[in-house]
Design an enzyme around this catalytic site. Sequence first.
Site, PDB file in Angstrom:
ATOM      1  N   SER A   1     -16.641  -4.647  -3.702  1.00 10.83           N
ATOM      2  CA  SER A   1     -16.883  -4.537  -5.137  1.00 10.83           C
ATOM      3  C   SER A   1     -17.510  -5.825  -5.660  1.00 10.83           C
ATOM      4  O   SER A   1     -18.548  -6.260  -5.166  1.00 10.83           O
ATOM      5  CB  SER A   1     -15.588  -4.186  -5.862  1.00 10.83           C
ATOM      6  OG  SER A   1     -15.833  -3.849  -7.207  1.00 10.83           O
ATOM      7  N   LEU A   2     -16.900  -6.459  -6.650  1.00 10.90           N
ATOM      8  CA  LEU A   2     -17.441  -7.715  -7.167  1.00 10.90           C
ATOM      9  C   LEU A   2     -17.449  -8.787  -6.094  1.00 10.90           C
ATOM     10  O   LEU A   2     -18.369  -9.617  -6.045  1.00 10.90           O
ATOM     11  CB  LEU A   2     -16.623  -8.173  -8.375  1.00 10.90           C
ATOM     12  CG  LEU A   2     -16.985  -9.527  -8.979  1.00 10.90           C
ATOM     13  CD1 LEU A   2     -18.425  -9.534  -9.471  1.00 10.90           C
ATOM     14  CD2 LEU A   2     -16.037  -9.881 -10.112  1.00 10.90           C
TER      15      LEU A   2
END
Length: 661
Positions: free
Chosen positions: A311-312
């Site tokens: 994800s991030l």
Amino acid sequence: MIWNGRLVLACVLLIAGCSGQVDAARTREQRKAFGSPNIVLPPGPAHEVASAKPARALGEKTFTLRHVYHHGTHNYPNLHRYIDIQPESKLQVSYDDGTTYEEAEVAFKAKAQSRIVQRMAHRSHSDIDAVQVHYFTYGQPADVEWTEDEIAGPNISDKSTVLTFAKMAANAYIFSRKDGEWQPVKGGFNYTDDFGWEQDGLRGHIFADEANSTVVIGLKGTSPAIFDGADTTGNDKLNDNLFGSCCCAQGGPFTWKKVCDCAGSSAYTCNNTCLVKSLREKGHYYWAVKDLYRNVTERYPDSEVWLSGHSLGGVVSSLLGLTYGLPTLTFEAFPDAMAASRLGLPTPPGYKIGSHQARPMTGIHHFGHTADPIYMGSCNGGTSFCSIGGYAFEGVCHTGETCTYDTVRDLGWRVGIGTHKIVSVIKDVIKVYDQPPSCEQDVECVDCYNWKYFENNGTETTTSKASTATSTTTRTRTETCKTPGWWGCLDESTTSAPTTSTSTSSSTSSTRTCETPGWFGCKDETTTTSSSSSISSPSATPAPTITTTSSLPTSTSTSTCKTPGWFGCYDESTTTSATPKPSSTARTVTKTKTTTSDDDDCTSREWFGLICVDPSPTTASGSSPSSTNLPTTRRKMCTKRHWYGTCKQWRFDDFDPKNDL
């Protein structure tokens, strides 16, 4: 009525959900439809070199967890700590963000293979800093030397290797006092007495092989909570919207969390200078991961560094990999090409800054599946869970290459944000497929195609001239109403003429006498009204002269109602007489109401004329009863009733007199 409203709302949400699902599972061809047909790839020997030197297998490596680094970002930007993991430590790990924990694996195995990576020849930390300062100062890329190096990297075609890197990106360990204490890096600030520092910042897990020749940094991704307050969700959301939105989460749904004020005065315009300045702030994750990488390489100066993230964490890993030319594997990372462009990451000759999605040989590989709208770049509709939670994922272009599992077609999955979790990717995707998917570039992809960006150095001045306009309009109106309706006159006729500089004055006097009040007004209203109006135009300005004569009627009304209804009399008949006088400003109207219905001798009524309070009928004769003159008995019966229950029509039955026996 309420049930119908719920049904309509359910249908609208169903349609919105279906449309979002179709858009989220876009194929590569559909995503290319937004690309620009004018993109021309620069010439170069990249593909020839890559094909001339095929990948070579370099054996298998075994990694163990050695350290965990934590770098503060927003609340504690100067905090940088680490903890050393002892070989005999028995840790617990969670792959579902702390919901459940299990015994941590001691060793992680991954296969290596050779690959060619195009990167800067001089990649020291000072060299990288100088290149970025040059771009931020002059807005132009620095003239640096580039090279194509054959290095070792993870084997992206091996299932066990991909699974190992996914676990490295997902793990969240529980530490105890027996496992060691958090130590400041280089004798940094002491935050022993501060609570909450572990929820602020970026955390990297450091794995190394037996010979310390290769180090893997696994970066923690975005917390799963939608709203702020859980773990590092608030800070993660800020960085998500900086990296993934067209203009700091502005110009979209009101639920997006705005992270800067860079939007222009018109729609879909953005101040790029303001945008880059916001990304340069020290507290953001890109600068934190650079410091983290700097300290890891000082500890392992002769080791190759590989990166992994979810994800991030995957986006931050890919940005670091593009900066230093490091092999990187990410999982379910949202499109990152826009963030790389705004950070001014260096590009080789023949490429302009901002075309990282068109670069070959970056060493960046993004793994994901088609049922994840965040990875596919379509979780940005007004009704999507991303928008409701405040996230603004507007980008569609990934750097490097994307390796996509088609779970929608192969497994019949429905598109949903729940499939974004790394635990779902590990158990339901990577372990289910026999082989990893093939990886490819999307060189024709274009981000924010409908936005316009402008530069602003803060010296521009804007001059605006205000203009005023004055207009005066007067309307003269004559009305005659013959059939008044519920909300106004039904036969209204109006004549109007606009003039300029005209003043109008009028006066009205009214006298009203009501004998029989009704439900919404007087039923036998008698009104005498006189009205006068005058219009004058100043002589200073030539204008047409308008004279208006208005007359209101003087009416006399007499009404007798035997069968009153809810909103009026049912047996009403009206006779109206009027005598017009051409030379007069008023007319007289005489209205006579005559009732011709069944006999009703009620003389006293209450409750707006609906209830008769007369005493019971008695004989009208004044003589005394006798055998020949007996009182008449009348029986009153209701023959027709209103819808609300009261009698509408009465019937009187007469009985013959009876002689006394």
